[in-house]
Design an enzyme around this catalytic site. Structure first.
Site, PDB file in Angstrom:
ATOM      1  N   ARG A 254      -3.016  16.985   6.647  1.00  0.00           N
ATOM      2  CA  ARG A 254      -2.579  16.503   7.968  1.00  0.00           C
ATOM      3  C   ARG A 254      -1.105  16.814   8.179  1.00  0.00           C
ATOM      4  NH1 ARG A 254       1.960  13.023   7.048  1.00  0.00           N
ATOM      5  NH2 ARG A 254       1.346  11.051   6.106  1.00  0.00           N
TER       6      ARG A 254
ATOM      7  N   GLU B 263       0.715   6.100  14.326  1.00  0.00           N
ATOM      8  CA  GLU B 263       2.095   6.015  13.813  1.00  0.00           C
ATOM      9  C   GLU B 263       3.004   7.037  14.504  1.00  0.00           C
ATOM     10  OE1 GLU B 263       2.553   5.590   9.562  1.00  0.00           O
ATOM     11  OE2 GLU B 263       4.331   6.870   9.592  1.00  0.00           O
TER      12      GLU B 263
ATOM     13  N   ARG C 288      -1.176  13.055  15.053  1.00  0.00           N
ATOM     14  CA  ARG C 288      -1.466  13.435  13.673  1.00  0.00           C
ATOM     15  C   ARG C 288      -2.579  14.471  13.773  1.00  0.00           C
ATOM     16  NH1 ARG C 288       0.042   9.779   9.395  1.00  0.00           N
ATOM     17  NH2 ARG C 288       2.222   9.404   9.828  1.00  0.00           N
TER      18      ARG C 288
ATOM     19  N   CYS D 166       8.412   7.808  10.665  1.00  0.00           N
ATOM     20  CA  CYS D 166       8.733   7.372   9.305  1.00  0.00           C
ATOM     21  C   CYS D 166       9.507   8.490   8.593  1.00  0.00           C
ATOM     22  CB  CYS D 166       7.446   7.055   8.536  1.00  0.00           C
ATOM     23  SG  CYS D 166       7.740   6.451   6.867  1.00  0.00           S
TER      24      CYS D 166
ATOM     25  N   THR E  80       9.603   9.327   5.651  1.00  0.00           N
ATOM     26  CA  THR E  80       8.840   9.984   4.577  1.00  0.00           C
ATOM     27  C   THR E  80       8.048  11.184   5.097  1.00  0.00           C
ATOM     28  OG1 THR E  80       6.888   8.602   4.904  1.00  0.00           O
ATOM     29  CG2 THR E  80       8.528   7.809   3.331  1.00  0.00           C
TER      30      THR E  80
ATOM     31  N   ARG F  60       0.840  16.243   4.625  1.00  0.00           N
ATOM     32  CA  ARG F  60       0.274  15.521   3.471  1.00  0.00           C
ATOM     33  C   ARG F  60      -1.066  16.171   3.174  1.00  0.00           C
ATOM     34  NH1 ARG F  60      -2.364  10.926   1.014  1.00  0.00           N
ATOM     35  NH2 ARG F  60      -3.481  10.197   2.864  1.00  0.00           N
TER      36      ARG F  60
ATOM     37  N   ARG G 237      -2.673   7.311  -3.970  1.00  0.00           N
ATOM     38  CA  ARG G 237      -3.017   6.201  -3.073  1.00  0.00           C
ATOM     39  C   ARG G 237      -4.433   5.727  -3.364  1.00  0.00           C
ATOM     40  NH1 ARG G 237      -0.728   7.969   3.010  1.00  0.00           N
ATOM     41  NH2 ARG G 237       1.386   8.354   2.340  1.00  0.00           N
TER      42      ARG G 237
ATOM     43  N   GLU H 139      -3.093   4.579   2.293  1.00  0.00           N
ATOM     44  CA  GLU H 139      -1.903   3.903   1.815  1.00  0.00           C
ATOM     45  C   GLU H 139      -2.103   2.385   1.743  1.00  0.00           C
ATOM     46  OE1 GLU H 139       1.603   4.850   4.073  1.00  0.00           O
ATOM     47  OE2 GLU H 139       2.544   4.930   2.119  1.00  0.00           O
TER      48      GLU H 139
HETATM   49  P1  ADP Z   1      -2.071   9.474   6.412  1.00  0.00           P
HETATM   50  O1  ADP Z   1      -2.715  10.503   5.597  1.00  0.00           O
HETATM   51  O2  ADP Z   1      -2.214   9.808   7.852  1.00  0.00           O
HETATM   52  O3  ADP Z   1      -0.684   9.214   5.953  1.00  0.00           O
HETATM   53  P2  ADP Z   1      -3.594   7.181   5.268  1.00  0.00           P
HETATM   54  O4  ADP Z   1      -3.063   7.216   3.881  1.00  0.00           O
HETATM   55  O5  ADP Z   1      -3.635   5.860   5.947  1.00  0.00           O
HETATM   56  O6  ADP Z   1      -2.786   8.066   6.306  1.00  0.00           O
HETATM   57  O7  ADP Z   1      -5.039   7.820   5.268  1.00  0.00           O
HETATM   58  C1  ADP Z   1      -5.773   7.902   6.437  1.00  0.00           C
HETATM   59  C2  ADP Z   1      -7.240   8.066   6.169  1.00  0.00           C
HETATM   60  O8  ADP Z   1      -7.478   9.358   5.605  1.00  0.00           O
HETATM   61  C3  ADP Z   1      -7.802   7.069   5.182  1.00  0.00           C
HETATM   62  O9  ADP Z   1      -9.080   6.649   5.600  1.00  0.00           O
HETATM   63  C4  ADP Z   1      -7.938   7.879   3.910  1.00  0.00           C
HETATM   64  O10 ADP Z   1      -8.943   7.423   3.043  1.00  0.00           O
HETATM   65  C5  ADP Z   1      -8.324   9.225   4.487  1.00  0.00           C
HETATM   66  N1  ADP Z   1      -8.115  10.327   3.573  1.00  0.00           N
HETATM   67  C6  ADP Z   1      -6.965  10.746   3.024  1.00  0.00           C
HETATM   68  N2  ADP Z   1      -7.173  11.793   2.215  1.00  0.00           N
HETATM   69  C7  ADP Z   1      -8.494  12.049   2.248  1.00  0.00           C
HETATM   70  C8  ADP Z   1      -9.345  13.012   1.627  1.00  0.00           C
HETATM   71  N3  ADP Z   1      -8.853  13.955   0.819  1.00  0.00           N
HETATM   72  N4  ADP Z   1     -10.654  12.958   1.906  1.00  0.00           N
HETATM   73  C9  ADP Z   1     -11.167  12.034   2.740  1.00  0.00           C
HETATM   74  N5  ADP Z   1     -10.427  11.112   3.364  1.00  0.00           N
HETATM   75  C10 ADP Z   1      -9.103  11.117   3.125  1.00  0.00           C
HETATM   76  C1  CIR Z   2       6.097   1.232   3.304  1.00  0.00           C
HETATM   77  O1  CIR Z   2       7.313   1.206   3.306  1.00  0.00           O
HETATM   78  O2  CIR Z   2       5.420   1.001   2.304  1.00  0.00           O
HETATM   79  C2  CIR Z   2       5.390   1.594   4.605  1.00  0.00           C
HETATM   80  N1  CIR Z   2       6.314   1.446   5.667  1.00  0.00           N
HETATM   81  C3  CIR Z   2       4.847   3.019   4.566  1.00  0.00           C
HETATM   82  C4  CIR Z   2       5.832   4.056   4.135  1.00  0.00           C
HETATM   83  C5  CIR Z   2       5.287   5.488   4.187  1.00  0.00           C
HETATM   84  N2  CIR Z   2       4.623   5.808   3.011  1.00  0.00           N
HETATM   85  C6  CIR Z   2       4.823   6.831   2.179  1.00  0.00           C
HETATM   86  O3  CIR Z   2       5.060   6.614   1.009  1.00  0.00           O
HETATM   87  N3  CIR Z   2       4.696   8.052   2.640  1.00  0.00           N
END
Ligand code: ADP
Ligand code: CIR
Length: 391
Positions: free
Chosen positions: A160, A259, A263, A305, A307, A314, A343, A348
């Site tokens: 993403r 966020e 995305r 953010c 990060t 990511r 994660r 997250e």
């Molecule tokens: P982001 O990737 O946008 O930072 P999150 O960590 O909240 O946000 O993940 C968003 C969603 O994407 C969650 O449901 C997570 O399980 C899913 N996800 C992340 N990586 C994978 C993957 N490789 N395969 C399937 N789902 C994934």
């Molecule tokens: C935190 O500080 O834990 C949340 N605001 C999410 C921060 C973003 N996460 C990351 O590590 N990429």
């Protein structure tokens, strides 16, 4: 776009221009002197700072918000009116934050630089206060491999990136009209998508709870009620202006106004990184022909953010590693060495379910898109090598 939005967009472009000329601070300081931070905000800041300092929080906010930095920044404001409190309220409320800070508008990265710079340098592995993010470079896709050709460990792969639309600030400063305008602009673009990317936009206001929960469970849709985002004032007017575009195969998705403004996501079962990455690039190319993304000379693509700045990439796998998962120290040490982030299964701040982890590149700023993907690929291949070598 209304006259008001056009005017705001012009002012925003002008302020970005000033930032680029490094004149922003001088101009801003004059403004800041005129519009004082209110006593209520100052009280909340002092109270929050005291509690955070006395806590055992391991957030980057706590690490870098020294008394000196706090006193230097507590009276400052951006031209959008954002204060230090708008930046750090998420970390003040949530002591279990990993990071604890967001930029309410793009200027915040400059006005509150003495805090943001240290956190950015720590998170992104040494991106210093004078460093500049490199030019966009997707790299050569033929260098990518199927990370798990026998289908033994990798359940799915996802890449993403985040994009902000030029002319708009971030969540805490968006008006209800801004949310609706962004969504309307995106719907018009989505309607023109063709071929593999063709699909349907679903807005959260008309989606049933069952459908929403199913899409969340299937890892396609963002979760609702994230307390870190809520405390950052990023969920105002929810669910208005929020939604998801999905192609017919559910392998290309765009989140609207969660966020970040956007995305852009590509995902599919298995470990075929090349196909996943290629599809995301195609989607980004198409969208950027139709809408302008905000990019800064220092920080690359701008995000809410810190990060996510830079490439905003990511790249993750959902991976089953039963042997390594029973040795946390070993997994952590590989993750650290290869700049990976581990994660839980639902993203997250969630736990691993059935021994499945979400493992991705951690840094996104100060390296190219190609480097970010390569870093993730090298790390995952090492994790699989170690997993297979364990008795
Ligand atoms: P982001 O990737 O946008 O930072 P999150 O960590 O909240 O946000 O993940 C968003 C969603 O994407 C969650 O449901 C997570 O399980 C899913 N996800 C992340 N990586 C994978 C993957 N490789 N395969 C399937 N789902 C994934
Ligand atoms: C935190 O500080 O834990 C949340 N605001 C999410 C921060 C973003 N996460 C990351 O590590 N990429």
């Amino acid at each position: 776009m209304s006259i008001f939005s056009r005017l705001r967009s012009k002012l925003f472009k002008l302020s970005n221009h000033l930032m680029d000329q490094q004149e922003r601070c001088k101009k801003c300081n004059i403004k800041c002197g005129l519009i004082k931070v209110s006593p209520d905000v100052l009280r909340s800041l002092e109270d929050g700072f005291q509690k955070l300092s006395g806590s055992n929080s391991t957030s980057l906010l706590k690490k870098y918000l020294t008394k000196q930095v706090f006193d230097e920044l507590k009276q400052k404001k951006t031209s959008f009116g954002s204060t230090l409190l708008d930046c750090i309220q998420s970390g003040l409320v949530n002591h279990d934050s990993g990071v604890g800070i967001y930029a309410p508008d793009p200027e915040a990265y400059v006005v509150f630089a003495s805090l943001f710079n240290s956190i950015i340098q720590d998170y992104h592995g040494g991106f210093g206060p004078e460093d500049k993010h490199p030019k966009l470079d997707w790299g050569d896709i033929s260098n990518l491999e199927d990370l798990d050709p026998n289908g033994e460990h990798i359940i799915s792969t996802r890449v993403r990136c985040g994009r902000s639309i030029e002319g708009y600030p971030f969540n805490p400063c968006l008006t209800e009209d801004n949310y609706m305008e962004i969504e309307e602009q995106m719907i018009k673009i989505f309607r023109t998508m063709e071929g593999e990317l063709e699909g349907e936009y679903k807005d959260l206001t008309t989606m049933s709870k069952e459908e929403q929960n199913q899409l969340i469970d299937d890892h396609f849709l963002f979760k609702e009620g994230d307390r870190f985002l809520k405390a950052a004032n990023a969920c105002r007017f929810w669910p208005k202006g929020r939604g998801i575009y999905m192609n017919h195969n559910k392998t290309f998705l765009v989140w609207v106004n969660e966020e970040d403004h956007l995305r852009i996501i590509s995902m599919q079962p298995g470990g075929d990184m090349a196909s996943v990455y290629k599809r995301m690039i195609e989607g980004v190319y198409y969208l950027e022909q139709n809408i302008k993304f905000a990019r800064s000379p220092r920080f690359g693509f701008l995000t809410f953010c810190p990060t996510n700045l830079g490439t905003t990439i990511r790249a993750s796998v959902h991976i089953k590693i039963p042997k390594l998962s029973s040795d946390n120290n070993k997994l952590d040490s590989i993750a650290q060495r290869y700049h990976l982030q581990v994660r839980g299964t639902r993203g997250e701040h969630t736990e691993s379910e059935d021994g499945i982890f979400d493992i991705s590149n951690k840094r996104r700023l100060g390296l190219t898109e190609a480097d970010a993907i390569r870093e993730m690929q090298d790390g995952i291949l090492e994790i699989l090598r170690v997993e297979q070598s364990l008795p």
